[in-house]
Design a protein around this motif. Structure first.
Motif, PDB file in Angstrom:
ATOM      1  N   ARG A  60      -3.918 -61.274  10.114  1.00  0.00           N
ATOM      2  CA  ARG A  60      -3.205 -61.022  11.365  1.00  0.00           C
ATOM      3  C   ARG A  60      -3.989 -60.004  12.182  1.00  0.00           C
ATOM      4  O   ARG A  60      -4.687 -59.161  11.630  1.00  0.00           O
ATOM      5  CB  ARG A  60      -1.810 -60.484  11.067  1.00  0.00           C
ATOM      6  N   GLU A  61      -3.834 -60.063  13.468  1.00  0.00           N
ATOM      7  CA  GLU A  61      -4.579 -59.163  14.346  1.00  0.00           C
ATOM      8  C   GLU A  61      -4.227 -57.703  14.135  1.00  0.00           C
ATOM      9  O   GLU A  61      -5.041 -56.834  14.341  1.00  0.00           O
ATOM     10  CB  GLU A  61      -4.350 -59.561  15.806  1.00  0.00           C
ATOM     11  N   ASP A  62      -3.013 -57.407  13.695  1.00  0.00           N
ATOM     12  CA  ASP A  62      -2.587 -56.024  13.526  1.00  0.00           C
ATOM     13  C   ASP A  62      -2.781 -55.525  12.095  1.00  0.00           C
ATOM     14  O   ASP A  62      -2.181 -54.552  11.673  1.00  0.00           O
ATOM     15  CB  ASP A  62      -1.122 -55.863  13.934  1.00  0.00           C
ATOM     16  N   CYS A  63      -3.638 -56.180  11.341  1.00  0.00           N
ATOM     17  CA  CYS A  63      -3.865 -55.838   9.940  1.00  0.00           C
ATOM     18  C   CYS A  63      -4.668 -54.539   9.810  1.00  0.00           C
ATOM     19  O   CYS A  63      -5.689 -54.355  10.469  1.00  0.00           O
ATOM     20  CB  CYS A  63      -4.614 -56.975   9.261  1.00  0.00           C
ATOM     21  N   VAL A  64      -4.187 -53.618   8.980  1.00  0.00           N
ATOM     22  CA  VAL A  64      -4.903 -52.389   8.656  1.00  0.00           C
ATOM     23  C   VAL A  64      -5.414 -52.535   7.231  1.00  0.00           C
ATOM     24  O   VAL A  64      -4.636 -52.798   6.308  1.00  0.00           O
ATOM     25  CB  VAL A  64      -3.975 -51.153   8.765  1.00  0.00           C
ATOM     26  N   ALA A  65      -6.730 -52.395   7.044  1.00  0.00           N
ATOM     27  CA  ALA A  65      -7.328 -52.652   5.738  1.00  0.00           C
ATOM     28  C   ALA A  65      -8.330 -51.567   5.369  1.00  0.00           C
ATOM     29  O   ALA A  65      -8.873 -50.885   6.238  1.00  0.00           O
ATOM     30  CB  ALA A  65      -8.015 -54.012   5.758  1.00  0.00           C
ATOM     31  N   GLY A  78     -12.962 -43.037  -4.709  1.00  0.00           N
ATOM     32  CA  GLY A  78     -13.522 -43.134  -3.364  1.00  0.00           C
ATOM     33  C   GLY A  78     -12.706 -44.090  -2.516  1.00  0.00           C
ATOM     34  O   GLY A  78     -11.997 -44.948  -3.038  1.00  0.00           O
ATOM     35  N   ARG A  79     -12.812 -43.924  -1.179  1.00  0.00           N
ATOM     36  CA  ARG A  79     -12.047 -44.755  -0.243  1.00  0.00           C
ATOM     37  C   ARG A  79     -12.824 -44.900   1.045  1.00  0.00           C
ATOM     38  O   ARG A  79     -13.453 -43.950   1.513  1.00  0.00           O
ATOM     39  CB  ARG A  79     -10.687 -44.111   0.044  1.00  0.00           C
ATOM     40  N   SER A  80     -12.761 -46.079   1.621  1.00  0.00           N
ATOM     41  CA  SER A  80     -13.395 -46.295   2.923  1.00  0.00           C
ATOM     42  C   SER A  80     -12.450 -45.842   4.031  1.00  0.00           C
ATOM     43  O   SER A  80     -11.261 -45.620   3.806  1.00  0.00           O
ATOM     44  CB  SER A  80     -13.731 -47.777   3.125  1.00  0.00           C
ATOM     45  N   ASP A  81     -12.983 -45.746   5.231  1.00  0.00           N
ATOM     46  CA  ASP A  81     -12.133 -45.564   6.401  1.00  0.00           C
ATOM     47  C   ASP A  81     -11.392 -46.877   6.644  1.00  0.00           C
ATOM     48  O   ASP A  81     -11.737 -47.915   6.076  1.00  0.00           O
ATOM     49  CB  ASP A  81     -12.982 -45.228   7.630  1.00  0.00           C
ATOM     50  N   ASP A  82     -10.380 -46.851   7.511  1.00  0.00           N
ATOM     51  CA  ASP A  82      -9.723 -48.094   7.901  1.00  0.00           C
ATOM     52  C   ASP A  82     -10.742 -49.000   8.565  1.00  0.00           C
ATOM     53  O   ASP A  82     -11.608 -48.534   9.324  1.00  0.00           O
ATOM     54  CB  ASP A  82      -8.566 -47.817   8.854  1.00  0.00           C
ATOM     55  N   LEU A  83     -10.650 -50.297   8.266  1.00  0.00           N
ATOM     56  CA  LEU A  83     -11.661 -51.255   8.710  1.00  0.00           C
ATOM     57  C   LEU A  83     -11.111 -52.257   9.715  1.00  0.00           C
ATOM     58  O   LEU A  83     -10.019 -52.794   9.521  1.00  0.00           O
ATOM     59  CB  LEU A  83     -12.176 -52.050   7.511  1.00  0.00           C
ATOM     60  N   PRO A  84     -11.888 -52.545  10.739  1.00  0.00           N
ATOM     61  CA  PRO A  84     -11.535 -53.677  11.594  1.00  0.00           C
ATOM     62  C   PRO A  84     -11.922 -54.961  10.860  1.00  0.00           C
ATOM     63  O   PRO A  84     -12.940 -55.002  10.171  1.00  0.00           O
ATOM     64  CB  PRO A  84     -12.414 -53.473  12.836  1.00  0.00           C
ATOM     65  N   LEU A  85     -11.103 -55.978  10.940  1.00  0.00           N
ATOM     66  CA  LEU A  85     -11.426 -57.244  10.289  1.00  0.00           C
ATOM     67  C   LEU A  85     -11.988 -58.202  11.320  1.00  0.00           C
ATOM     68  O   LEU A  85     -11.371 -58.448  12.355  1.00  0.00           O
ATOM     69  CB  LEU A  85     -10.177 -57.841   9.630  1.00  0.00           C
ATOM     70  N   THR A  86     -13.165 -58.733  11.050  1.00  0.00           N
ATOM     71  CA  THR A  86     -13.809 -59.693  11.933  1.00  0.00           C
ATOM     72  C   THR A  86     -13.279 -61.069  11.579  1.00  0.00           C
ATOM     73  O   THR A  86     -13.373 -61.492  10.443  1.00  0.00           O
ATOM     74  CB  THR A  86     -15.338 -59.657  11.738  1.00  0.00           C
ATOM     75  N   LYS A  87     -12.688 -61.744  12.548  1.00  0.00           N
ATOM     76  CA  LYS A  87     -12.104 -63.047  12.252  1.00  0.00           C
ATOM     77  C   LYS A  87     -12.340 -64.022  13.391  1.00  0.00           C
ATOM     78  O   LYS A  87     -12.839 -63.662  14.435  1.00  0.00           O
ATOM     79  CB  LYS A  87     -10.614 -62.930  11.954  1.00  0.00           C
ATOM     80  N   GLY A  88     -11.955 -65.262  13.121  1.00  0.00           N
ATOM     81  CA  GLY A  88     -12.096 -66.305  14.114  1.00  0.00           C
ATOM     82  C   GLY A  88     -10.987 -66.236  15.147  1.00  0.00           C
ATOM     83  O   GLY A  88     -10.326 -65.222  15.314  1.00  0.00           O
ATOM     84  N   THR A  89     -10.743 -67.356  15.790  1.00  0.00           N
ATOM     85  CA  THR A  89      -9.806 -67.367  16.906  1.00  0.00           C
ATOM     86  C   THR A  89      -8.364 -67.604  16.511  1.00  0.00           C
ATOM     87  O   THR A  89      -7.469 -67.403  17.307  1.00  0.00           O
ATOM     88  CB  THR A  89     -10.217 -68.453  17.924  1.00  0.00           C
ATOM     89  N   ASN A  90      -8.095 -68.054  15.281  1.00  0.00           N
ATOM     90  CA  ASN A  90      -6.704 -68.230  14.884  1.00  0.00           C
ATOM     91  C   ASN A  90      -6.480 -67.696  13.482  1.00  0.00           C
ATOM     92  O   ASN A  90      -7.417 -67.387  12.761  1.00  0.00           O
ATOM     93  CB  ASN A  90      -6.261 -69.700  15.014  1.00  0.00           C
ATOM     94  N   VAL A  91      -5.218 -67.584  13.080  1.00  0.00           N
ATOM     95  CA  VAL A  91      -4.865 -66.922  11.827  1.00  0.00           C
ATOM     96  C   VAL A  91      -5.374 -67.690  10.607  1.00  0.00           C
ATOM     97  O   VAL A  91      -5.512 -67.123   9.536  1.00  0.00           O
ATOM     98  CB  VAL A  91      -3.337 -66.688  11.762  1.00  0.00           C
TER      99      VAL A  91
END
Length: 137
Positions: A60-65, A78-91
């Motif tokens: 989903r576009e509002d996903c926090v990962a 260890g932990r990463s920062d919050d990541l933007p998810l690169t995705k296509g045009t639909n879910v």
């Protein structure tokens, strides 16, 4: 409106641990370098750096990962920062999350888990092994 924890997380397809990730600027192809799941450290506690690459679907576009590294007792190494998810045009399109984890502190040799968390839910994990380095004579 649903809270983030109530939103469904993505569906994990695969997770890879490697030394580095490179992307060809001409073709946009991604290259995973030094794929493995075993790290040798000179001393303990010891720090390591490595890259993590995950593929998932139903994002989903509002996903926090983010990625985290934990031991058997779920203590975070260890932990990463919050990541933007690169995705296509639909879910239904696949999405990619990639990052470089720095200063992951391993207190002792043993098995650890690299976890991918989205919307506060465990999506997938990969077991890694941390061992004491041996010197060749």
């Amino acid at each position: 409106m649903a809270k983030r924890a109530d939103l469904p997380g993505p569906v994990g397809l695969g997770i890879v641990v490697c030394e580095s990730i490179a992307q060809d600027w001409r073709t946009n192809k991604v290259h995973l370098l030094g794929i493995g799941s075993k790290f040798a450290l000179e001393s303990f506690p010891g720090a390591a750096e490595f890259a993590v690459y995950a593929v998932m679907t139903s994002v989903r576009e509002d996903c926090v990962a983010y990625f985290e590294v934990v031991d058997w007792e779920d203590d975070v190494a260890g932990r990463s920062d919050d990541l933007p998810l690169t995705k296509g045009t639909n879910v239904a399109d696949d999405a990619v999350a990639a990052t470089f984890l720095r200063n992951v502190l391993f207190p002792a040799p043993g098995d650890y888990f690299v976890r991918f968390i989205a919307n506060r839910q465990l999506v997938m994990e990969k077991r890694i092994m941390v061992v004491a380095a041996t010197r060749e004579e």
